[in-house]
Write an enzyme that holds these catalytic residues in place. Structure first.
Site, short mmCIF file in Angstrom:
data_model
loop_
_atom_site.label_atom_id
_atom_site.label_comp_id
_atom_site.label_asym_id
_atom_site.label_seq_id
_atom_site.Cartn_x
_atom_site.Cartn_y
_atom_site.Cartn_z
N TYR F 90 0.81 -1.22 0.00
CA TYR F 90 0.00 0.00 0.00
C TYR F 90 0.84 1.27 0.00
O TYR F 90 1.74 1.44 0.84
CB TYR F 90 -0.90 0.00 1.24
CG TYR F 90 -1.99 1.03 1.21
CD1 TYR F 90 -3.04 0.93 0.31
CD2 TYR F 90 -1.97 2.12 2.09
CE1 TYR F 90 -4.05 1.88 0.29
CE2 TYR F 90 -2.97 3.07 2.08
CZ TYR F 90 -4.01 2.95 1.17
OH TYR F 90 -5.01 3.89 1.15
N SER F 187 1.76 -7.62 2.19
CA SER F 187 0.76 -6.66 2.66
C SER F 187 -0.33 -6.49 1.58
O SER F 187 -0.97 -7.47 1.21
CB SER F 187 1.44 -5.34 3.03
OG SER F 187 0.59 -4.56 3.80
N GLN F 188 -0.53 -5.29 1.03
CA GLN F 188 -1.49 -5.16 -0.06
C GLN F 188 -1.11 -6.05 -1.23
O GLN F 188 -1.96 -6.65 -1.89
CB GLN F 188 -1.58 -3.70 -0.53
CG GLN F 188 -2.51 -3.48 -1.70
CD GLN F 188 -2.43 -2.05 -2.24
OE1 GLN F 188 -3.23 -1.21 -1.94
NE2 GLN F 188 -1.41 -1.79 -3.05
N ASP F 273 2.75 -7.99 14.37
CA ASP F 273 2.28 -7.14 13.27
C ASP F 273 0.94 -6.51 13.63
O ASP F 273 -0.08 -7.18 13.68
CB ASP F 273 2.14 -8.02 12.01
CG ASP F 273 1.79 -7.21 10.77
OD1 ASP F 273 1.47 -6.02 10.88
OD2 ASP F 273 1.83 -7.80 9.68
N HIS F 302 5.15 -5.49 11.10
CA HIS F 302 4.67 -5.62 9.72
C HIS F 302 5.80 -5.80 8.71
O HIS F 302 5.54 -6.19 7.58
CB HIS F 302 3.82 -4.39 9.38
CG HIS F 302 3.02 -4.57 8.12
ND1 HIS F 302 2.20 -5.63 7.90
CD2 HIS F 302 2.91 -3.80 7.02
CE1 HIS F 302 1.64 -5.53 6.72
NE2 HIS F 302 2.05 -4.43 6.16
#
Lengths: 323, 323, 323, 323, 323, 323
Positions: F90, F187-188, F273, F302
């Site tokens: 992201y 992640s994204q 995370d 994260h």
């Protein structure tokens, strides 16, 4: 370096903003207060200290309100002793007797004086003295704007009066030599010491560290830190009050006290101090009328010289008192 | 209340993680250190104190490295005096003699012992003692992970050894009664006091406030605060090192020292302490083998009992020593 | 824009503070180090890379301490290849081989050199090299003040020496053309590259991004960011040490290395960089003796030109090397 | 979701901590206050509003102290009108007449009542009413601990009394129908509305949004936010005061007022509210004796339902009043 | 005081950066938009307001996209009424009808106009109007850089066009006197009001508070606050785009609209405003072509004059309109 | 440890919330998109890389909108090569070719695919691809709520469609073996990889790190971090929209894609995370239909496994592909 460089600070001596009736205001304030007897009380502590006598001290301050503190003296001293008045930084109370052993260990009496209303949230230096008075106008949280719309209603009128009277309390103590009373404090405590030294000519010396409440009009413009910001928040909230607020503050600005003080003074200033910016400290120092020295801490913030400065003070008084 | 409620804390006594060679490790460590003579030095301070004798003290710690501190005693005392060993919280140094007047004013000698390498950024309590040793592996900033990949290389092996030897230094001082030595400290200082009390059976008492380095495996999971987080940052960086790291830490965990300590102890704990969480303090306290008391401060954070606890300690020792 | 405007930066070339024995200090330092054989080791990685040969590299740095890194070269290259020395920013380690594929993909060898003691808390770029040495005085957390009271004891004496010797390591590698060695790095890595280029005249070029440790006396006054603030915290804690501290730092200030460097250099600077303020970068750049270019990133902070600058460097070396 | 899940909140009805003399305390307090005539004053504003009549309103509150506010009514209304009492959130003052147009535009009179001492730092909603009383003990900054060591000295004794008397002021206004007075407020304003509804049985309805000062003993344990944290800071500073502090607060806890209130009430609560945690709101709501509804805002913090809730209230009163 | 002092601000009138085809760009933009019929819709609210008629208003803005707002007028007014256009600050939506009662209570109609795409995260002032258009280039989060690489693609082209057309909507309303339309807004709303006043000569007056998007090239250099920082983040990310970005912004800078505006204007500025720095506000004010006044709030930040300024505006329009 | 302990995570497999027409929705979406030809373009970079061929790649994504990326392959490879699809986290864009050298150095082609609209403020990994579409409703800043009131209007409908089509682009490239395409991302990027693996059965494997957009209804309740908080801010602003919002999100929740994915997968998860909480990652992992492994990073946030995980992936694919 958010303030002026040191060479400009050395000469920084701005015009003072002094009300025409400044002396009358304080003369009347102290005279009114004098209607209340000092009524000092000393309760001996039962803590098992062998080298010092500790007393829970209190007296009647402004309006007869009860002001607490500690009185400590070397164990079994017969006096008369020089006495250090110790005024306290913003938000703190008298703390514990063992926080104040430096002066009695060095042979002095010390009278620690609370700042009314403060210390209720200080885990490190708790206080007990209340300020039974509020203000005629809504205020910002904290003490800085309590009663700020009128000099007679302003919080520091009561505080400075308490502090002046505390010297009388000390002077009346059988162990204390009234001719050898020294005022001291850092930050707000420094502001109080300055005020007392400006209001009574009988203090022997002043130890003033990174004093607050000095050159206030500049301070509120250059620092974004509390407690000066309490004033800015009030001005932001009570729009249109600036003239009235600064009129009140002129009766309490350290510059006007320093310009009247004749005792020898040892100041300290920290060049990275964003709470009491160095230019506001030098402004007071450069207006001080008496003999003076200043210790400059170039790399420190509001903690200033810390324990180093305490040792400087110890040596300064030792030499001054010739003991 | 981010940790367990008080009634569960009272009984919280987790299993300890103790290496099989724990005692051998420490016996060997102290024996190796003993090859270096203590070589104490005392330089009298010229500060004008009337009630106390102040000495800049130093001695040879682990590896013969020079460890500094202060030694203070009531002025002109002829001894033998009980002596309080004072160990220091993380990041601080010995500060100034006037920070340590409580014990001499109460009739005790005090030996303040620096934590090697620390105090270089403490404006309030500066230190001077270096740690001439680094580590065999990259570390996280701070002291917590210096040499953490091997118990023999770990920073606190040197620190705890310095502290144990400092008791010998005190015991050898002509003014000190070696049978009446008390260890004390808060946070890291409490961890050191715990370790010394676990490593030598001859201390008279221990004053342990909000001790650090206790039940470390839990601490690193429940607190997000430094200094425990230094370890987490290392584990996050040096992936795969957890087993080795916790193996090292087991030699330094306060639970294993407390389980060996037989002297009477006065602990304190704060229920809102997010730096040294109360369950980790109770874990050590509940493992302490000797007689013990604990003062609980329900509304405080890591500042714990502050000056109140100091006065508790004063009364506790006064009663214990029967003076 | 917290620093000077660009047009003033272009001409900003302050006086340097250079110890009289600067060259002697470094000559002696490197001579002492030369007593330790380089003892390079290369362990081939078993990662399934088809296009590059990866080696876990190490050698004996200052004092013979083991320094780790990576050596990468295009797969199957027979040399001699130009080689880029890559020094690392503060707090990071060598990371992973795939972080360093740019140069081998472009046909160069690359020798990544760890900064001793750093990288232990870097999840993104972990390191393993320890610094087995501490300091003779208490320090502030971090590496900036380890041994700062004496230039011979200072941490960066070891680091710069490691870096100088690493060039010898590269030069001795059978794949490397010793006449085509380029030093490079950003921030602390830029400081190291500057130092190496100033200490040895045989580097072909220098790629210096937003260098740290340049014009330190100004940097500590205008930035409130780490790592320069580590020095300020030390000065605030160890009051009275400023003269000694700045005397030490003068042996390590990038301005003095830049003034000796004769290789062509490509610098970069970011005008919103509050970590390594642009005036301190231009101060070094404007003192650089060799041919030089600088890329200015007006809207960036300490990240500087990032990947854009890497591509600038790729093109710059491509042109310089005529390949 | 830092508090209980919604299904448990629906049933959350903890035991109340109620002093035996709760009713007597308040009966005496209000009786003493009744010795001062209400002395209402209304000064018409010259702002050019065509649809509303605006008055700067004031009256004598607790101790006869002057309390300010605004009185607004639809332009030219002849009454009798229902009247909404509007009490204000912590730190705010009455603001400006145009902040309060909702109720007069809907056909109601509104009496906005300041909270003494507050609003001096609120740029958005400034206040003017002072609290001329301080406290007998040092306090934490803010209003929460002013006089907290004694229920008779506590700040909210004065505030709640002001608020009860303000209903008499409204009831006596020629335009107001005394049988149709509604109390309202959010946060501190909700606490005040709850208290008034518990202390006088003649209010027609209560509009209570995210009320503060409810189930205080739980609130201080689960939230780290101000203003509840003012109490925690006091307890941390004034060690040993907890019993006394909670004894005082029991006279002011919304649970005890809710348990006495018989008027219909529309509550609102926000499940992500960390200032006034939802369990403390439901605790009050579930104790409310009268008919009641509650609007739950699952995704909001302390802003709660905001303008949506205002429209809910508009419709609720419209229906309740049958107009 | 992070910007210029007041005496320099009074005269601060920097050169404008105006594209040669500025007027052509806007003429064409508005002409294209005019191809879409305004298609206004008004849906009466069923909220039980007695003093005001409330309509959920919408119309076709740029590209025919639906723009929402509120239309309020005094209940039962027969017109023609003066009408205040109210544009909204960054991030907010139209909120609730009761947020906009000031003008109808004072006898005006008000048309609140949403800013497309904004208000979706505003708990206090929610919005509903979408912006169905994105941008041809990656953007920074927020609206400031949507389409910023091309003036024809830029987000504010749509917003300003919506705002200009909203005046036509108001003018066409049967209750509104098209000769007495006033534009107003604060921050982004002030920027929009400035733009409308510069793009159409038929507005009667402008009320511009702490306007955003004025003297943008200076603003992005002196403030570190959002939303100006959105632009800086874009410039930091999309390196090399600065020329193109500032070329686009020149079509939207308030200075160029102010220089065309001929209506009387009441501005306000706050000297501690770090969001819309005072020099950027004075830059616009000093370029305003029409008659003008400015209220200076010396102690406020971006909240500016708040409700005080609203009352200033009420009186200003009252006087201007002679009612 | 703010989420569940590891032993509970291993079994955490919550019920999925799947719309009845989930498959139809995506079938129709992809079918509509298929009306636009892919129209891939490759522009060779002139950067002087010797070991890799670099192409600025683009193709027509959802709605025919142009999507950019990089295509890299080992220099002079003749294919057919396995190809890694790399989707981005992201806020980032494609960055620079040298950020993506890992796969081509290991013998793979890589197609880096931008996420439309993102990367405009990423100094480290800038992007260029715009999203020419906005939303029909006001949104919160960022991408998470653009069009969230309707699944057909939602931003991620376009993003996931772009990603699915990118596989067709790769498959059609002459160097790529369409039977050996691997999807990857963190992640994204992990959310996108999951979606692609669920929407097309022809991917060979999936590398999914700390995936976002999984078990969203839990994520928004337990994390206070962005980007999940964008959704909470929308729900707080657009009160009453929760049902509609979660209805939309059900079409995009990773759990529903994982439950359809049959390719082998290598996941990673980090127990600290707070951005993509571990329970939400295990929820997806435990629903994954194909063969699977997961690497657990107990001490990381994260950043997850960082470069270690990249090496895990390198080995995993090496083994899977038998090369």
């Amino acid at each position: 370096m958010f303030d002026l460089p040191l060479d400009r600070l050395r000469d920084y001596r701005p015009e003072r903003d002094e009300p025409a009736d400044f002396d009358a205001f304080w003369a009347q304030t102290l005279a009114e207060a004098a209607n209340h007897p000092l009524d000092p009380e000393y309760v001996r502590s039962d803590l098992p200290y062998a080298g010092v006598d500790v007393f829970d001290a209190s007296f009647a301050g402004w309006g007869g309100d009860r002001i607490s503190g500690w009185f400590l003296a070397p164990r079994g001293a017969s006096g008369p002793l020089p006495c250090v008045m110790h005024y306290i930084g913003y938000g703190g109370g008298r703390g514990f007797p063992h926080n104040h052993l430096l002066w009695p260990t060095a042979g002095y009496a010390v009278l620690v004086v609370e700042t009314r209303g403060q210390g209720g949230a200080s885990a490190g230096s708790p206080g007990i003295t209340g300020d039974p008075h509020g203000g005629a106008h809504a205020q910002a949280p904290g003490m800085m704007t309590r009663g700020i719309m009128d000099p007679r209603d302003y919080y520091y009128r009561r505080v400075f009066t308490d502090a002046v009277r505390a010297v009388d309390v000390a002077a009346a103590h059988p162990l204390v030599d009234p001719a050898r009373i020294v005022v001291s404090g850092g930050s707000q405590g420094g502001a109080i010491a300055q005020a007392v030294a400006g209001l009574r000519s009988d203090v022997l010396a002043a130890l003033v560290d990174v004093p607050f409440l000095s050159h206030i009009s500049r301070a509120v413009e250059i620092t974004g830190q509390d407690p000066y910001q309490e004033i800015v928040r009030f001005l932001a909230g009570v729009r249109g009050s600036a003239e009235q607020v600064f009129r009140t503050l002129a009766y309490f600005d350290g510059l006007n006290f320093a310009a009247r003080a004749t005792a020898p003074a040892l100041y300290s200033v920290a060049l990275m101090d964003e709470v009491c910016p160095p230019s506001t400290v030098f402004a007071a120092y450069n207006h001080w009328r008496g003999p003076k020295e200043i210790t400059v801490w170039p790399w420190n913030g509001h903690e200033g010289g810390g324990g180093f400065q305490s040792e400087e003070q110890l040596r300064y008084l030792h030499k001054l008192l010739g003991d």
